[in-house]
Motif scaffolding. Structure first.
Motif, PDB file in Angstrom:
ATOM      1  N   HIS A 100      13.993   0.249  -6.034  1.00 55.88           N
ATOM      2  CA  HIS A 100      13.614   1.587  -6.493  1.00 55.88           C
ATOM      3  C   HIS A 100      14.549   2.565  -5.793  1.00 55.88           C
ATOM      4  CE1 HIS A 100       9.697   0.212  -8.150  1.00 55.88           C
ATOM      5  NE2 HIS A 100       9.905  -0.745  -7.276  1.00 55.88           N
ATOM      6  N   THR A 101      15.043   3.550  -6.513  1.00 56.91           N
ATOM      7  CA  THR A 101      16.012   4.485  -5.945  1.00 56.91           C
ATOM      8  C   THR A 101      15.445   5.892  -5.958  1.00 56.91           C
ATOM      9  OG1 THR A 101      17.777   3.097  -6.841  1.00 56.91           O
ATOM     10  CG2 THR A 101      18.388   5.315  -6.105  1.00 56.91           C
ATOM     11  N   VAL A 102      15.471   6.529  -4.789  1.00 56.07           N
ATOM     12  CA  VAL A 102      15.104   7.942  -4.702  1.00 56.07           C
ATOM     13  C   VAL A 102      16.356   8.722  -4.294  1.00 56.07           C
ATOM     14  CG1 VAL A 102      12.670   7.529  -4.177  1.00 56.07           C
ATOM     15  CG2 VAL A 102      14.290   7.790  -2.311  1.00 56.07           C
ATOM     16  N   TYR A 103      16.367   9.987  -4.635  1.00 57.61           N
ATOM     17  CA  TYR A 103      17.522  10.816  -4.343  1.00 57.61           C
ATOM     18  C   TYR A 103      17.066  12.182  -3.874  1.00 57.61           C
ATOM     19  CZ  TYR A 103      16.417  12.680  -8.945  1.00 57.61           C
ATOM     20  OH  TYR A 103      15.755  13.232 -10.005  1.00 57.61           O
ATOM     21  N   GLY A 104      17.952  12.835  -3.137  1.00 60.78           N
ATOM     22  CA  GLY A 104      17.625  14.158  -2.640  1.00 60.78           C
ATOM     23  C   GLY A 104      18.768  14.720  -1.829  1.00 60.78           C
ATOM     24  N   ARG A 105      18.440  15.682  -0.991  1.00 61.50           N
ATOM     25  CA  ARG A 105      19.468  16.318  -0.174  1.00 61.50           C
ATOM     26  C   ARG A 105      18.847  16.807   1.124  1.00 61.50           C
ATOM     27  NH1 ARG A 105      22.867  19.748  -2.473  1.00 61.50           N
ATOM     28  NH2 ARG A 105      22.464  18.910  -4.533  1.00 61.50           N
ATOM     29  N   LEU A 106      19.696  16.917   2.114  1.00 56.38           N
ATOM     30  CA  LEU A 106      19.263  17.499   3.367  1.00 56.38           C
ATOM     31  C   LEU A 106      19.288  19.006   3.234  1.00 56.38           C
ATOM     32  CD1 LEU A 106      20.047  14.568   4.203  1.00 56.38           C
ATOM     33  CD2 LEU A 106      20.587  15.540   6.431  1.00 56.38           C
ATOM     34  N   LYS A 107      18.330  19.664   3.866  1.00 58.44           N
ATOM     35  CA  LYS A 107      18.307  21.121   3.894  1.00 58.44           C
ATOM     36  C   LYS A 107      19.131  21.639   5.069  1.00 58.44           C
ATOM     37  CE  LYS A 107      13.646  21.268   1.978  1.00 58.44           C
ATOM     38  NZ  LYS A 107      12.260  21.678   2.250  1.00 58.44           N
ATOM     39  N   SER A 108      19.186  20.818   6.134  1.00 53.06           N
ATOM     40  CA  SER A 108      19.995  21.130   7.310  1.00 53.06           C
ATOM     41  C   SER A 108      20.343  19.804   7.975  1.00 53.06           C
ATOM     42  CB  SER A 108      19.227  22.025   8.291  1.00 53.06           C
ATOM     43  OG  SER A 108      18.238  21.268   8.977  1.00 53.06           O
ATOM     44  N   LEU A 109      21.104  19.864   9.042  1.00 51.14           N
ATOM     45  CA  LEU A 109      21.475  18.646   9.760  1.00 51.14           C
ATOM     46  C   LEU A 109      20.570  18.405  10.972  1.00 51.14           C
ATOM     47  CD1 LEU A 109      25.360  18.869   9.489  1.00 51.14           C
ATOM     48  CD2 LEU A 109      23.795  17.409   8.184  1.00 51.14           C
ATOM     49  N   SER A 110      19.364  18.969  10.933  1.00 52.45           N
ATOM     50  CA  SER A 110      18.378  18.738  11.988  1.00 52.45           C
ATOM     51  C   SER A 110      18.084  17.244  12.057  1.00 52.45           C
ATOM     52  CB  SER A 110      17.100  19.522  11.675  1.00 52.45           C
ATOM     53  OG  SER A 110      16.071  19.156  12.564  1.00 52.45           O
ATOM     54  N   GLY A 152       0.784  -1.226   0.000  1.00 57.73           N
ATOM     55  CA  GLY A 152       0.000   0.000   0.000  1.00 57.73           C
ATOM     56  C   GLY A 152       0.816   1.276   0.000  1.00 57.73           C
ATOM     57  N   GLU A 153       2.134   1.183   0.194  1.00 54.76           N
ATOM     58  CA  GLU A 153       2.981   2.366   0.190  1.00 54.76           C
ATOM     59  C   GLU A 153       3.480   2.672  -1.214  1.00 54.76           C
ATOM     60  OE1 GLU A 153       5.633   3.053   4.142  1.00 54.76           O
ATOM     61  OE2 GLU A 153       6.196   1.312   2.962  1.00 54.76           O
ATOM     62  N   THR A 154       3.619   3.953  -1.512  1.00 54.50           N
ATOM     63  CA  THR A 154       4.313   4.352  -2.727  1.00 54.50           C
ATOM     64  C   THR A 154       5.812   4.289  -2.429  1.00 54.50           C
ATOM     65  OG1 THR A 154       4.439   6.693  -2.160  1.00 54.50           O
ATOM     66  CG2 THR A 154       2.442   5.941  -3.344  1.00 54.50           C
ATOM     67  N   GLU A 206       6.636   7.288  -0.247  1.00 56.24           N
ATOM     68  CA  GLU A 206       6.190   7.119   1.137  1.00 56.24           C
ATOM     69  C   GLU A 206       7.125   6.183   1.903  1.00 56.24           C
ATOM     70  OE1 GLU A 206       1.365   7.689   0.425  1.00 56.24           O
ATOM     71  OE2 GLU A 206       2.249   5.681   0.368  1.00 56.24           O
ATOM     72  N   ALA A 207       7.496   5.081   1.258  1.00 57.80           N
ATOM     73  CA  ALA A 207       8.419   4.132   1.897  1.00 57.80           C
ATOM     74  C   ALA A 207       9.770   4.796   2.145  1.00 57.80           C
ATOM     75  CB  ALA A 207       8.583   2.885   1.036  1.00 57.80           C
ATOM     76  N   GLY A 208      10.244   5.559   1.159  1.00 57.56           N
ATOM     77  CA  GLY A 208      11.514   6.244   1.312  1.00 57.56           C
ATOM     78  C   GLY A 208      11.509   7.213   2.476  1.00 57.56           C
ATOM     79  N   GLU A 209      10.453   7.986   2.594  1.00 57.68           N
ATOM     80  CA  GLU A 209      10.365   8.948   3.691  1.00 57.68           C
ATOM     81  C   GLU A 209      10.284   8.233   5.038  1.00 57.68           C
ATOM     82  OE1 GLU A 209       7.146  11.554   2.609  1.00 57.68           O
ATOM     83  OE2 GLU A 209       8.448  12.688   1.248  1.00 57.68           O
ATOM     84  N   ARG A 210       9.513   7.161   5.123  1.00 57.76           N
ATOM     85  CA  ARG A 210       9.400   6.408   6.374  1.00 57.76           C
ATOM     86  C   ARG A 210      10.738   5.799   6.763  1.00 57.76           C
ATOM     87  NH1 ARG A 210       9.224   1.390   6.902  1.00 57.76           N
ATOM     88  NH2 ARG A 210       8.439   0.946   4.811  1.00 57.76           N
ATOM     89  N   GLU A 211      11.386   5.124   5.816  1.00 59.89           N
ATOM     90  CA  GLU A 211      12.670   4.488   6.103  1.00 59.89           C
ATOM     91  C   GLU A 211      13.732   5.521   6.463  1.00 59.89           C
ATOM     92  OE1 GLU A 211      13.501   1.402   6.552  1.00 59.89           O
ATOM     93  OE2 GLU A 211      11.710   0.397   5.826  1.00 59.89           O
TER      94      GLU A 211
END
Length: 161
Positions: free
Chosen positions: A108-118, A60-62, A65-70
């Motif tokens: 499946h591979t997602v990519y991105g960046r941190l905006k800060s080290l929070s 049921g996860e996209t 969604e899975a990437g953000e949860r993990e």
């Protein structure tokens, strides 16, 4: 039609004929440091493997969604942006020593960046499994444990070029 990329574990990660083969869909997260040319990796304490953060995609996860949860579960970093998902899905076949089973995974591979080290506190369980390490982009090809994760890196870097 494009050829599907498929990886196979070698050495201790080679598929074992005496172990059950399990199927799983997973997401790999290739996430860049907010200010430096580094990417976050997980160093698996039990085996000494260094790879990108990854985890299972639940029913049921996209992928996102899975990437953000993990990502939140495994790293605690909460100020980030997932910029996209790579279009190619690949397969990896290996012996998963941590589960004592063979795995056939759809990746499946997602990519991105941190905006800060929070960062929120990680659970004791996650901290026991892996240390989080920022690795310089130029060092990643020699340090990543698997060819599959090196391929993830190549594809993400090609987008930045």
């Amino acid at each position: 039609m494009a050829e599907v990329k498929e990886f196979h574990g070698v050495g201790d990660s080679a598929v074992r004929p005496d172990k059950k083969m399990t199927d799983r869909k997973v997401v790999v997260l290739v996430m860049k440091h907010p200010t430096e040319e580094k990417y976050l990796c997980a160093l698996k304490k039990k085996f000494g493997w260094l790879d990108f953060v990854m985890g299972g995609i639940e029913d049921g996860e996209t992928v996102r969604e899975a990437g953000e949860r993990e990502w939140l579960e495994e790293t605690g970093y909460d100020d980030y942006e997932i910029e996209g998902e790579l279009p190619e899905v690949y397969y990896d076949n290996f012996y998963a020593a941590h589960k004592d089973v063979n795995r056939h995974i759809e990746v499946h591979t997602v990519y991105g960046r941190l905006k800060s080290l929070s960062q929120r506190a990680r659970s004791d369980k996650e901290a026991e499994i892996a240390d989080l390490i920022w690795v310089a982009t130029g060092e990643l090809p020699e340090k990543l444990h698997t060819d599959a994760h090196r391929w993830d890196l190549e594809r993400v870097l090609a987008l930045e070029a």
